[in-house]
Motif scaffolding. Structure first.
Motif, mmCIF file in Angstrom:
data_model
loop_
_atom_site.group_PDB
_atom_site.id
_atom_site.type_symbol
_atom_site.label_atom_id
_atom_site.label_comp_id
_atom_site.label_asym_id
_atom_site.label_seq_id
_atom_site.Cartn_x
_atom_site.Cartn_y
_atom_site.Cartn_z
ATOM 1 N N MET A 1 37.094 44.927 44.408
ATOM 2 C CA MET A 1 38.220 44.309 43.889
ATOM 3 C C MET A 1 38.119 43.447 42.755
ATOM 4 N N SER A 2 38.946 43.471 41.946
ATOM 5 C CA SER A 2 38.794 42.715 40.856
ATOM 6 C C SER A 2 38.773 41.002 41.099
ATOM 7 N N THR A 3 38.144 40.393 40.267
ATOM 8 C CA THR A 3 38.655 38.849 40.191
ATOM 9 C C THR A 3 39.712 38.585 39.269
ATOM 10 N N PRO A 4 40.313 37.343 39.083
ATOM 11 C CA PRO A 4 41.226 37.030 38.133
ATOM 12 C C PRO A 4 40.825 37.283 36.615
ATOM 13 N N ASP A 5 39.493 37.499 36.505
ATOM 14 C CA ASP A 5 38.759 38.057 35.103
ATOM 15 C C ASP A 5 38.709 39.192 34.946
ATOM 16 N N GLU A 6 38.590 39.928 35.854
ATOM 17 C CA GLU A 6 38.329 41.212 35.754
ATOM 18 C C GLU A 6 39.488 42.284 36.576
ATOM 19 N N ARG A 7 40.213 42.871 35.470
ATOM 20 C CA ARG A 7 41.406 43.361 35.839
ATOM 21 C C ARG A 7 41.429 44.906 36.135
ATOM 22 N N LEU A 8 42.112 45.031 37.253
ATOM 23 C CA LEU A 8 42.412 46.454 37.916
ATOM 24 C C LEU A 8 43.467 46.977 36.904
ATOM 25 N N ASP A 9 43.463 48.464 37.153
ATOM 26 C CA ASP A 9 44.736 49.161 36.552
ATOM 27 C C ASP A 9 45.909 48.847 37.464
ATOM 28 N N VAL A 10 45.968 49.118 38.651
ATOM 29 C CA VAL A 10 47.156 48.887 39.500
ATOM 30 C C VAL A 10 46.994 48.281 40.721
ATOM 31 N N ILE A 11 47.782 47.409 41.160
ATOM 32 C CA ILE A 11 47.770 46.853 42.383
ATOM 33 C C ILE A 11 49.128 47.157 42.996
ATOM 34 N N VAL A 12 48.892 48.176 44.350
ATOM 35 C CA VAL A 12 50.038 48.735 45.072
ATOM 36 C C VAL A 12 50.236 47.580 46.224
ATOM 37 N N ILE A 13 51.494 46.893 46.440
ATOM 38 C CA ILE A 13 51.930 46.181 47.348
ATOM 39 C C ILE A 13 52.780 47.041 48.322
ATOM 40 N N SER A 21 50.541 57.160 49.324
ATOM 41 C CA SER A 21 50.636 58.406 48.367
ATOM 42 C C SER A 21 50.416 58.170 47.124
ATOM 43 N N ALA A 22 51.252 57.006 46.495
ATOM 44 C CA ALA A 22 50.944 56.461 44.956
ATOM 45 C C ALA A 22 49.550 56.238 44.899
ATOM 46 N N ALA A 23 48.838 55.397 45.652
ATOM 47 C CA ALA A 23 47.396 55.112 45.450
ATOM 48 C C ALA A 23 46.528 56.303 45.511
ATOM 49 N N LEU A 24 46.612 56.978 46.382
ATOM 50 C CA LEU A 24 45.963 58.462 46.238
ATOM 51 C C LEU A 24 45.877 59.075 45.142
ATOM 52 N N ASN A 25 47.113 59.323 44.540
ATOM 53 C CA ASN A 25 47.193 59.852 43.281
ATOM 54 C C ASN A 25 46.852 59.144 42.289
ATOM 55 N N LEU A 26 46.607 57.992 42.374
ATOM 56 C CA LEU A 26 45.995 56.934 41.101
ATOM 57 C C LEU A 26 44.749 56.805 41.078
ATOM 58 N N VAL A 27 44.096 56.886 42.426
ATOM 59 C CA VAL A 27 42.464 56.702 42.355
ATOM 60 C C VAL A 27 42.107 58.308 41.760
ATOM 61 N N ARG A 28 42.859 59.266 42.114
ATOM 62 C CA ARG A 28 42.454 60.487 41.560
ATOM 63 C C ARG A 28 42.549 60.703 40.097
ATOM 64 N N ALA A 29 43.325 59.830 39.546
ATOM 65 C CA ALA A 29 43.554 59.599 38.364
ATOM 66 C C ALA A 29 42.370 58.810 37.558
ATOM 67 N N ARG A 30 41.594 58.318 38.422
ATOM 68 C CA ARG A 30 40.323 57.369 37.965
ATOM 69 C C ARG A 30 41.077 56.109 37.495
ATOM 70 N N ARG A 31 42.266 55.654 38.289
ATOM 71 C CA ARG A 31 42.721 54.312 38.078
ATOM 72 C C ARG A 31 42.088 53.421 39.119
ATOM 73 N N ARG A 32 41.522 52.423 38.806
ATOM 74 C CA ARG A 32 41.102 51.428 39.769
ATOM 75 C C ARG A 32 42.324 50.706 40.559
ATOM 76 N N THR A 33 42.422 50.956 41.747
ATOM 77 C CA THR A 33 43.677 50.675 42.306
ATOM 78 C C THR A 33 43.463 49.969 43.792
ATOM 79 N N LEU A 34 44.161 48.796 43.856
ATOM 80 C CA LEU A 34 44.077 48.100 44.959
ATOM 81 C C LEU A 34 45.479 47.995 45.859
#
Length: 322
Positions: A1-13, A21-34
């Motif tokens: 998980m990122s810190t405030p100074d280390e940005r993720l690509d996507v946060i899914v709430i 489902s969105a998160a699974l497709n995003l990580v498979r697109a190599r997007r850092r996702t929380l």
């Protein structure tokens, strides 16, 4: 998980089928996702999920667990249990999220380029003392999800809204022994009642005292006048309301029900903020529909992030304007 100074690509709430489902497709697109999930699903009382291809009859809680496990198999994915308090726009772009940890999890402060809102709705049932004792077993809210299991049974449709006739007509596909109970509040017009009668559906407008049953098995509807109408199950029309206080500061466009207005790809009125599932019109949906919506939005997020990267790279190569 990122810190405030280390940005993720996507946060899914939200960790329901739409968000997972969105998160699974995003990580498979190599997007850092929380994924941040409060672990308080609206369908917690539902024992079995129906109509989900290859998972018909699975427990909704098990479905969510399988989804979390799949996401966390990827280095780019993480799921945490927490309640989001605030999403704020950051100077220079991106978003900050603060969430309170639950189930022993730590509080979260994280930043991301994109926010994807997939949180659910709060649900208010008619004020009938024993209704929750039967909710999720003999009484359900989703006709498409649970209608088949109630085929040809003596059913009740209980609600206090003005769309009961529409729901009753749909439900009559599964059972011809159906009574609509308005609890003295819901609206069924004379024209609607005649239409329902043509399908063998009757309307009872008297106030309800309680649900009757024996050993956890529903047997009837007891009215305020003391009479009992025998019913062995049925459907409830809850009132749903969005739980979106945490994004109030973003100024998202909402519809008359408070749901987030999105385009066909889940983009909201605020660039970088997307939404899928129950928090968007038309509101509550089948699990498989929410999962499909999550996949559609994930594709849009990935493409938009690529476009953003290209635009930034092009601007750097072009140098300062003369």
């Amino acid at each position: 998980m990122s810190t405030p100074d280390e940005r993720l690509d996507v946060i899914v709430i939200g960790g329901g089928p739409g968000g997972l489902s969105a998160a699974l497709n995003l990580v498979r697109a190599r997007r850092r996702t929380l994924v941040v999930d409060s672990n308080r699903p609206r369908n917690a009382a539902t024992l079995l999920a129906r109509g989900f291809l290859s998972r018909d009859g699975i427990s909704p809680l098990e479905l969510r667990k399988l989804g979390r496990d799949e996401i966390e198999r990827y280095d780019e994915g993480e799921v945490v249990f927490a309640v989001v308090d605030e999403v704020r726009a950051l100077e220079g772009g991106g978003f900050g999220v603060h969430a309170r940890g639950v189930r022993g999890s730590a509080d979260i402060d994280a930043t991301a380029s994109v926010i994807l809102i997939a949180s659910g709705l709060s649900e208010t049932l008619p004020d009938i003392p024993s209704i929750r004792a039967y909710y999720g077993t003999q009484l359900h809210s989703c006709v498409e999800c649970d209608g088949y299991e109630k085929s040809d049974a003596a059913l009740a449709l209980i609600g206090e809204t003005d769309d009961l006739a529409e729901r009753a007509l749909l439900l009559s596909q599964w059972s011809s022994d159906l009574i609509v109970f308005t609890n003295g509040v819901g609206t069924v017009t004379d024209d609607e009642e005649r239409l329902l009668a043509a399908r063998g559906v009757s309307v009872n407008r008297r106030p309800i005292d309680d649900i009757e049953g024996e050993r956890g098995v529903m047997t009837g509807i007891r009215l305020k006048d003391g009479s009992v109408v025998e019913r062995i199950g049925g459907f409830v029309r809850p009132l749903w309301s969005p739980t979106l206080d945490y994004v109030d500061g973003l100024g998202l466009e909402r519809d008359e029900s408070g749901l987030i207005v999105v385009d066909a790809r889940g983009r909201t009125s605020v660039p970088g903020v997307y939404a899928a599932g129950d928090s968007t019109p038309p509101g509550p949906q089948q699990l498989i529909v929410a999962a499909g919506a999550g996949a559609v939005v994930a594709a849009a997020v990935n493409r938009d992030l690529i476009g953003q990267s290209v635009a930034e790279a092009t601007s750097v190569l072009a140098g300062p304007s003369q």
